[in-house]
Design a protein around this motif. Structure first.
Motif, short mmCIF file in Angstrom:
data_model
loop_
_atom_site.label_atom_id
_atom_site.label_comp_id
_atom_site.label_asym_id
_atom_site.label_seq_id
_atom_site.Cartn_x
_atom_site.Cartn_y
_atom_site.Cartn_z
N SER A 1 0.83 -1.01 -0.15
CA SER A 1 0.00 0.14 0.15
C SER A 1 0.88 1.18 0.08
O SER A 1 0.68 2.17 -0.78
CB SER A 1 -0.81 -0.03 1.32
N ALA A 2 1.98 1.21 0.71
CA ALA A 2 2.71 2.49 0.92
C ALA A 2 3.61 2.67 -0.31
O ALA A 2 3.84 3.72 -0.90
CB ALA A 2 3.88 2.34 2.15
N LEU A 3 4.05 1.44 -0.75
CA LEU A 3 4.96 1.45 -2.31
C LEU A 3 3.71 2.17 -3.24
O LEU A 3 4.45 3.21 -3.94
CB LEU A 3 5.51 0.18 -2.47
N ALA A 4 2.73 1.74 -3.60
CA ALA A 4 1.73 2.10 -4.54
C ALA A 4 1.36 3.69 -4.27
O ALA A 4 1.23 4.38 -5.21
CB ALA A 4 0.50 1.22 -4.48
N ILE A 5 1.24 4.03 -3.06
CA ILE A 5 1.03 5.54 -2.80
C ILE A 5 2.01 6.41 -3.09
O ILE A 5 2.03 7.28 -4.02
CB ILE A 5 0.69 5.72 -1.30
N LEU A 6 3.38 5.87 -2.77
CA LEU A 6 4.61 6.77 -3.31
C LEU A 6 4.71 6.53 -5.07
O LEU A 6 5.15 7.54 -5.36
CB LEU A 6 6.01 6.41 -2.64
N ASP A 7 4.31 5.36 -5.41
CA ASP A 7 4.35 5.15 -7.01
C ASP A 7 3.50 6.18 -7.64
O ASP A 7 3.70 6.73 -8.50
CB ASP A 7 4.11 3.76 -7.23
N ASP A 8 2.23 6.20 -7.04
CA ASP A 8 1.23 7.33 -7.49
C ASP A 8 1.79 8.53 -7.35
O ASP A 8 1.53 9.38 -8.26
CB ASP A 8 -0.12 7.15 -6.82
#
Length: 389
Positions: free
Chosen positions: A160-167
């Motif tokens: 979740s955290a990775l995807a947020i930073l990815d976004d």
């Protein structure tokens, strides 16, 4: 007998409610909508499907309303999530940001380099370098949820955290690299609206109505400015108050919770249906194996897993970040492979990169579908091989 039948009937709403509340529901519905789009695009209904997307409504086609209007609401939702996690959630401290930060950096850079390698020397197709750089959080978390207790909670938090930073990285790429022309007057209007929202925040305005009205004006200015209109959603999220003096939900939390069902069950499925409809009619083997679809698929499947896992391994091995609790390296690798599911953002960036080139857009869809499906299947298989100890 009648009593048992009544009990069965009573269970149906419960099953539906349980499905809707499941984190996997959004990903499943998005898959169904996208599959429906591909089916329709390769059926006798194709002409009506394409004509419907080109219908004009209030100055924009239906497709533009979906991609510039509905997706601005999606980006608002993403922005609210990013702000909440950075200030009071899973990314509130530097130690919490370290591992997903390194992973996101690798997951953005390596897929782009792989795509660029396949398309070097072709200025037109090279414009799509960012297509495989984004992870689809709805799909990826949906797969993890379906795997249940085989995946520790710490890995779900990591993803979740990775995807947020990815976004965040994807939004920055869209704003910087996929802007066609700039209208300084309209950008000035955007800046004035942003200043107004900042003042409302500083003055303690807690009602969402003024922010939503100002946000709509900001979206209009952004739409006319040349910067993609969806960026207005992210900007608007920055000014929605997160903290409140009472025990009630903050304005940001109220808006995020209010938008979530609309985003999950309407906006993303509509986007998937409007953008995933690739027609294979007329596509030759050379088209399917051309540098664009191969570069996108390879970037998503090979680039994402190598970038995410490689920099995660480096960060943990050097002590710059901590390994997620109760997780094995095989599980971390499985999650890294799942990051190759780039569906929503990849299709979105593909449309921006190749506006006016239907063939290249179709090739992007082929690459995104192939890379995402293989990543989902391979990631799930790897995680199934490792039962939680």
């Amino acid at each position: 007998m009648p009593q048992s039948m009544n009990q069965g009937k009573k269970n149906v709403p419960g099953i539906v409610s349980e499905f809707i509340s499941s984190p996997a529901a959004g990903g499943i519905i998005l898959i169904l909508a996208s599959a429906a789009a591909v089916t329709v695009a390769n059926s006798p209904l194709r002409g009506g499907y394409e004509a419907a997307l080109k219908l004009n409504a209030a100055g924009l086609s239906v497709e533009h309303w979906v991609n510039d209007g509905l997706m601005a609401i999606f980006f608002l939702f993403v922005g609210l999530e990013i702000k909440r996690e950075l200030l009071a959630g899973q990314l509130a401290t530097w130690s919490q940001r370290a591992l997903p930060g390194f992973a996101a950096l690798g997951g953005l850079a390596l897929p782009a380099l792989i795509y660029a390698g396949f398309n070097s020397g072709n200025e037109e197709t090279l414009r799509g370098w960012a297509i495989p750089a984004a992870t689809d959080i709805a799909f990826a978390l949906g797969v993890l949820t379906l795997l249940g207790k085989r995946v520790p909670a710490s890995l779900k938090i990591f993803l979740s955290a990775l995807a947020i930073l990815d976004d965040m990285g994807a939004v920055a790429i869209i704003a910087i690299f996929y802007t066609s022309h700039i209208s300084l007057i309209m950008l000035g209007g955007t800046a004035v609206t942003a200043l107004l929202m900042f003042m409302m925040n500083r003055c303690g305005v807690k009602s969402l109505v003024p922010y939503l009205l100002a946000g709509f004006v900001m979206w209009f200015f952004m739409l006319q400015s040349g910067v993609h209109a969806t960026v207005a959603g992210i900007l608007m999220a920055l000014f929605i108050p997160l903290r409140t003096g009472s025990n009630h939900e903050s304005p940001l939390e109220r808006l995020e919770h209010g938008l979530e069902p609309w985003v999950v069950f309407l906006i993303l499925p509509v986007f998937g249906f409007a953008n995933a409809g690739v027609s294979f009619v007329g596509l030759t083997t050379d088209d399917l194996l051309s540098p664009v679809p191969v570069g996108v698929a390879a970037g998503l499947f090979f680039g994402k897993q190598a970038g995410v896992f490689g920099l995660s391994l480096l960060a943990i091995s050097t002590g710059l970040a901590k390994k997620p609790e109760k997780s094995s390296w095989l599980q971390i690798y499985g999650v890294s492979v799942l990051c190759g599911i780039g569906f929503t953002m990849s299709l979105f960036i593909g449309n921006l990169a190749f506006t006016g080139s239907p063939l290249l857009v179709d090739e992007v869809k082929v690459g995104v579908l192939a890379g995402s499906i293989v990543s989902a299947a391979a990631g799930a298989l790897i995680l199934l091989l490792k039962r939680q100890q």
